[in-house]
Design a protein around this motif. Structure first.
Motif, mmCIF file in Angstrom:
data_model
loop_
_atom_site.group_PDB
_atom_site.id
_atom_site.type_symbol
_atom_site.label_atom_id
_atom_site.label_comp_id
_atom_site.label_asym_id
_atom_site.label_seq_id
_atom_site.Cartn_x
_atom_site.Cartn_y
_atom_site.Cartn_z
ATOM 1 N N UNK A 175 0.829 -1.297 -0.079
ATOM 2 C CA UNK A 175 -0.164 -0.051 -0.098
ATOM 3 C C UNK A 175 0.988 1.211 -0.058
ATOM 4 N N UNK A 176 0.671 2.203 -0.807
ATOM 5 C CA UNK A 176 1.422 3.324 -0.968
ATOM 6 C C UNK A 176 0.446 4.646 -0.483
ATOM 7 N N UNK A 177 1.072 5.363 0.308
ATOM 8 C CA UNK A 177 0.217 6.530 0.747
ATOM 9 C C UNK A 177 1.060 7.968 0.429
ATOM 10 N N UNK A 178 2.315 7.910 -0.261
ATOM 11 C CA UNK A 178 2.703 9.098 -0.788
ATOM 12 C C UNK A 178 3.751 8.952 -2.013
ATOM 13 N N UNK A 179 4.206 9.762 -2.595
ATOM 14 C CA UNK A 179 5.239 9.498 -3.817
ATOM 15 C C UNK A 179 6.555 9.158 -3.370
ATOM 16 N N UNK A 180 7.094 9.720 -2.122
ATOM 17 C CA UNK A 180 8.241 9.710 -1.728
ATOM 18 C C UNK A 180 8.881 8.543 -0.874
ATOM 19 N N UNK A 181 8.013 7.881 -0.011
ATOM 20 C CA UNK A 181 8.408 6.888 0.716
ATOM 21 C C UNK A 181 8.690 7.792 2.036
ATOM 22 N N UNK A 182 8.622 8.697 2.474
ATOM 23 C CA UNK A 182 8.695 9.425 3.583
ATOM 24 C C UNK A 182 7.596 8.704 4.655
ATOM 25 N N UNK A 183 7.988 8.741 5.785
ATOM 26 C CA UNK A 183 7.376 7.842 6.883
ATOM 27 C C UNK A 183 5.729 7.925 6.808
ATOM 28 N N UNK A 184 5.077 7.058 6.917
ATOM 29 C CA UNK A 184 3.555 6.860 7.129
ATOM 30 C C UNK A 184 3.144 5.579 7.604
ATOM 31 N N UNK A 185 2.405 5.566 8.334
ATOM 32 C CA UNK A 185 2.108 4.292 9.096
ATOM 33 C C UNK A 185 1.466 3.217 8.108
ATOM 34 N N UNK A 186 0.833 3.798 7.162
ATOM 35 C CA UNK A 186 -0.112 3.333 6.220
ATOM 36 C C UNK A 186 0.709 2.480 5.088
ATOM 37 N N UNK A 187 2.004 2.803 5.017
ATOM 38 C CA UNK A 187 2.505 2.669 3.875
ATOM 39 C C UNK A 187 3.549 1.484 4.049
ATOM 40 N N UNK A 188 3.380 0.104 3.347
ATOM 41 C CA UNK A 188 4.069 -0.865 3.430
ATOM 42 C C UNK A 188 4.171 -1.920 2.237
ATOM 43 N N UNK A 189 5.234 -2.868 2.321
ATOM 44 C CA UNK A 189 5.260 -3.563 1.104
ATOM 45 C C UNK A 189 6.131 -4.581 1.487
ATOM 46 N N UNK A 190 6.789 -5.597 0.898
ATOM 47 C CA UNK A 190 7.773 -6.893 1.165
ATOM 48 C C UNK A 190 8.676 -6.807 0.100
ATOM 49 N N UNK A 191 9.565 -7.622 0.247
ATOM 50 C CA UNK A 191 10.679 -7.997 -0.600
ATOM 51 C C UNK A 191 10.300 -8.564 -2.013
ATOM 52 N N UNK A 192 9.310 -9.317 -1.889
ATOM 53 C CA UNK A 192 8.668 -10.138 -2.987
ATOM 54 C C UNK A 192 7.930 -8.954 -3.904
ATOM 55 N N UNK A 193 7.288 -8.172 -3.350
ATOM 56 C CA UNK A 193 6.416 -7.114 -4.212
ATOM 57 C C UNK A 193 7.602 -5.957 -4.698
ATOM 58 N N UNK A 194 8.669 -5.918 -3.876
ATOM 59 C CA UNK A 194 9.397 -4.996 -4.566
ATOM 60 C C UNK A 194 10.570 -5.694 -5.711
ATOM 61 N N UNK A 195 10.438 -7.042 -5.591
ATOM 62 C CA UNK A 195 11.008 -7.768 -6.951
ATOM 63 C C UNK A 195 10.059 -7.525 -7.874
ATOM 64 N N UNK A 196 9.105 -7.667 -7.699
ATOM 65 C CA UNK A 196 7.968 -7.739 -9.130
ATOM 66 C C UNK A 196 7.926 -6.386 -9.654
ATOM 67 N N UNK A 197 8.109 -5.304 -8.818
ATOM 68 C CA UNK A 197 8.067 -3.832 -9.398
ATOM 69 C C UNK A 197 9.297 -3.894 -10.282
#
Length: 328
Positions: A175-197
């Motif tokens: 789930x993305x909450x902003x375009x930068x990756x600055x801290x947001x509790x709702x923003x999260x991912x996994x290594x698998x998903x980043x590999x997909x991207x």
């Protein structure tokens, strides 16, 4: 007589003893109600694990998992988020909605973005090409916000676009909450998903993928060096992709590398320092390439379709591919 006060106190004690058990559930209910209200605001934060080290290596051509450790652990992406910002930017370029030489007006919100940045000011005209280069090399938060607002009109709407595209690419735990990756509790991912991207970026936008190999860029009379030092340690073999760090995530890195005709996408998340993260990435790449023939022999024996999903954990032998769904 002294007996009456004693009797009165005794009566109060008896009443209290009967009332306390009935009051306890009411207090618990109130506490639960308060928790639910707070939980509504931070719905996704409960999914994020405490700082935990994850690593993953996959075949960059077909998504086959070569090695994975805690690769399904949900964590914060930090500036790896900008990979999706760039995916949507490249998509807009490919569809003619943006042009590389087009200039974007910097908003006051974009100008207020904290480091790292390129010191943009409200009203500046930022070329799309410089925005891309500054995100890849400098991880510029002000440039990321400028692109996000240009494509989504608002930061929130762009975040919804990012998450929608993540689902289309098979990134089911992101789930993305902003375009930068600055801290947001709702923003999260996994290594698998980043590999997909990472795989999707190279597959869907070969005409723009060269940006990820940049190690410096010039803007407004300043030369900005890059953060990805693994590129220096794997010269002519690493073509990106992105570093990331916030305190809650640790040091993250997604790398795409090529050697002897083989392609690998590797992910490190939760590194304790940038140096230890880079060392681990180099070790992971060395192991993967050095043992490629064994991995390839296993892959040939299995004959599994690249679109099949089987997220393996804690093994160097599982070679089922991660999902690499088309995003366009």
């Amino acid at each position: 007589m002294p007996v009456k006060p004693i009797r009165f106190s005794f009566i109060i004690l008896i009443i209290t003893a009967f009332l306390l058990p009935s009051l306890a559930p009411m207090e618990a209910l109130a506490s639960t109600h308060h928790h639910k209200k707070n939980h509504h605001h931070h719905h996704y934060s409960s999914r994020v694990s405490p700082l935990h080290f994850s690593e993953l290596a996959v075949d960059g051509d077909n998504g086959r998992v070569i090695y994975s450790k805690n690769a399904s652990t949900v964590s914060y992406p930090a500036s790896l988020t900008k990979m999706m910002t760039l995916y949507l930017t490249f998509d807009a370029l490919k569809k003619g909605k943006l042009k590389l030489d087009q200039t974007l007006i910097v908003s006051s919100k974009a100008a207020r973005q904290p480091q790292t940045n390129i010191a943009l000011e409200k009203g500046d005209r930022l070329p799309v090409r410089i925005a891309i280069e500054s995100i890849v090399v400098r991880s510029a938060n002000d440039s990321a916000m400028t692109l996000g607002e240009a494509l989504g009109k608002t930061e929130w709407n762009f975040a919804l676009m990012m998450t929608k595209k993540a689902r289309e690419l098979g990134m089911k735990n992101t789930v993305f909450r902003n375009p930068s990756g600055l801290p947001d509790r709702g923003q999260h991912t996994t290594a698998f998903d980043m590999a997909r991207l990472a795989i999707a970026l190279r597959r869907d936008f070969p005409e723009y993928y060269h940006f990820f190999s940049m190690q410096s860029f010039d803007y407004d009379g300043v030369t900005y060096p890059g953060h990805n030092h693994v590129m220096e340690r794997y010269p002519d073999m690493v073509d990106g992709v992105k570093t990331g760090y916030i305190r809650a995530s640790g040091y993250n890195l997604v790398t795409s590398a090529h050697r002897d005709g083989h392609s690998v996408v590797a992910v490190i998340m939760g590194g304790r320092t940038s140096e230890s993260r880079d060392d681990q990435m180099v070790s992971l790449l060395d192991h993967t390439f050095d043992h490629w023939s064994a991995h390839k022999r296993l892959a040939d024996d299995e004959n599994v379709s690249p679109d099949e999903v089987n997220e393996a954990e804690d093994t160097r032998d599982d070679n089922q591919p991660i999902q690499t769904a088309q995003g366009n």
